[in-house]
Design an enzyme around this catalytic site. Sequence first.
Site, short mmCIF file in Angstrom:
data_model
loop_
_atom_site.label_atom_id
_atom_site.label_comp_id
_atom_site.label_asym_id
_atom_site.label_seq_id
_atom_site.Cartn_x
_atom_site.Cartn_y
_atom_site.Cartn_z
N LYS A 39 2.56 11.42 -3.31
CA LYS A 39 1.67 10.76 -4.26
C LYS A 39 0.65 11.75 -4.77
O LYS A 39 0.16 11.46 -5.90
CB LYS A 39 0.77 9.70 -3.13
CG LYS A 39 -0.18 8.96 -3.77
CD LYS A 39 -0.87 8.11 -2.94
CE LYS A 39 -1.89 6.96 -3.34
NZ LYS A 39 -2.24 6.12 -2.54
N GLU A 42 -7.35 0.69 -4.49
CA GLU A 42 -7.21 0.51 -3.07
C GLU A 42 -8.46 -0.06 -2.36
O GLU A 42 -8.61 -1.13 -1.84
CB GLU A 42 -6.96 1.70 -2.42
CG GLU A 42 -5.66 2.30 -2.61
CD GLU A 42 -5.33 3.74 -2.54
OE1 GLU A 42 -5.96 4.39 -2.02
OE2 GLU A 42 -4.11 4.05 -2.84
N ASP A 86 -12.92 5.47 2.75
CA ASP A 86 -11.35 5.55 3.10
C ASP A 86 -11.07 7.01 3.50
O ASP A 86 -11.13 7.97 2.54
CB ASP A 86 -10.69 5.21 1.84
CG ASP A 86 -9.03 5.07 2.15
OD1 ASP A 86 -8.56 5.57 3.04
OD2 ASP A 86 -8.48 4.63 1.24
N ASP A 95 0.94 -1.05 -0.17
CA ASP A 95 -0.09 0.02 0.17
C ASP A 95 0.81 1.07 -0.08
O ASP A 95 1.63 1.39 0.97
CB ASP A 95 -0.97 -0.07 1.27
CG ASP A 95 -1.67 1.31 1.42
OD1 ASP A 95 -1.70 2.20 0.60
OD2 ASP A 95 -2.38 1.28 2.46
#
Length: 614
Positions: free
Chosen positions: A74, A173, A195, A14
């Site tokens: 990211k 994800e 999330d 991850d």
Amino acid sequence: MSMTEKSKIAIGIDLGTTNSLAAVMRDGRPVALAGEHGAIVPSVISFQNDQLLVGIPARQAMLDNPDHTVYSVKRLMGKAAADLKDSDDRLPFQVVADSRGLAAVKIDQKIISPVELSAAILREVKKQAEKALGMEVERAVITVPAYFDDAQRQATRDAGKIAGLEVLRIINEPTAASLAYGMHQLNRGTIVVYDLGGGTFDVSILRLENGIFEVLATAGDTRLGGDDFDMEIVNDIIKQALKSGIIMDHPSPAMRATLKRAAENAKIALSEVEEMTIVVRAGGGNFSLTLTAIEFENLIRPYVERTLDFCRRALADAKLTIDKIDEVILVGGSTRIPMVFNAVEDLFGRPAHCDLGPDEVVALGAAVQADILTGGRNDLLLLDVTPLSLGIETLGGVMNVLIQRNSKIPAVSKEVFTTYVDGQTNVAIRVYQGERELVADNRALGNFDLTGIEPQRAGMPRIEVSFMLDADGILRVTAHDIRSGKQQQITIQPSYGLTRDEVNQMVRESFLHAQDDIDRRLFIELSNESGTVIKATRRAFEVFSEFKDGERQQIEETITRLEEALRGTDPQAVRERLDELNDATADLAARMADDAVAGALKRKSVEEAAKLME
Ligand code: AMP
């Protein structure tokens, strides 16, 4: 363990905005791999003179050396610097454009790409995993948000490669989270994955049928997460300090980092306790503030409400109501906040899965996928959809879609095109993404030339263009001249990325301009067709001589009228004049065809007939 067994191991990673983590399948169950500092590797990189620190040591360096410490890379993956103008204000390091216009980070005089920075994080994750496993790791499945576009997925894949990993697959994800909970063993179901991490919020709705996952909808905000909660506490500290006569409204970067750390620690503690005292050194002494869980909840309520609005929006996009949801999964460290998980459970009216640990669940699912891909099992296929249509430019700037928006991936599509000019030996293949009828309104992804086509009359070459969108969402475009066998291809490289808002905006605009766009496209297509018919008719005048009385003059007049219509903008007028010309030449075309093949072909167009006469 033998060498072959050793090289077979594949881990799940991850690669998060705030934290990264690796997991592996052990005795049929995925487990997180704890390295020397625990399982989690903070996605932070710090440059200390010539030394590169990654993870926990880098996060510690953030306090002393904030100018040389980089996080949240990211957010920059596969993005153009120009696209980040408004959004990089929260990143305290310098974001610049590299030579290709892509976003990069500037530390001292060095420009470092987000791909290299992510590679540094992945290398650290790999190192920690190897320590935990006691063996080398070469293969991995890496997760990305469901809304990542081709460029961002490719950038992630590249980072893996640079880190020395064979990236078996890039998976979404939310899909990974579902795999971790073994959802693929259910026959069917509709799953919500909520999330809420450190910097981003996402909600995805997945449909599972016969072991196949499909992303029905995603919504969220790439600027909403636990960091906002920390900042709310920091602002509260500054406000309360001011009341006590301590001024800290323009804290230095180091002070800001100290305040944020203190705020984050308090926030985490408040997930367990009712009250927390925060102590910070300021104004030459210590300043302390007591924050209760209820006060904290009031600070974050507006953010939590927004996440619920996104959940409602995703449901609406997926055309579903709450009662159609079978499972709710919580992902991200911020879902440990009692108020957050209560709010989600209340909205969906059911208990949410969180027992695997919201900060580990994505890595665990990636490990399940890695196991499936390395032959541990092959009982499921994972499906996602592509968020925007993909196609190429054809004559007049028209978008010719090969893969429609919302197509399940992997997807393959082929179409045969031809040339428009006699003797043409090159064609430019320009690839676009978007929903508008004209490429000028869509997003350019890349282009290449197919050269060495055998020179032939316009319309004769057969050039097959194929689009292959693989399971990672990476697009390969191939053009193939069937006669010469010449072939050329590109894999779409990150030119720049798109935010989810931009995707939504592109789709919205395509609806807004739908009628206009269709008229413009129609006009261009009719112009192209008219050009071909006029050219063929003129050729017929050259190669055929047996005209009826006045026939040729009548056809000439029809051509003039068509050419007039082509100078306007009305597709309807062009259509009518073109039909007239086709009618005026129908008889001529039939006679030419009869002449050519002794009556074998009836009702030929003048275009085909002219070809037959050659
Ligand atoms: P992630 O991006 O999923 O790693 O989540 C990181 C975010 O979760 C950070 O903002 C953390 O402060 C936050 N977080 C982690 N544990 C807790 C906790 N027990 N209570 C509240 N927030 C937490």
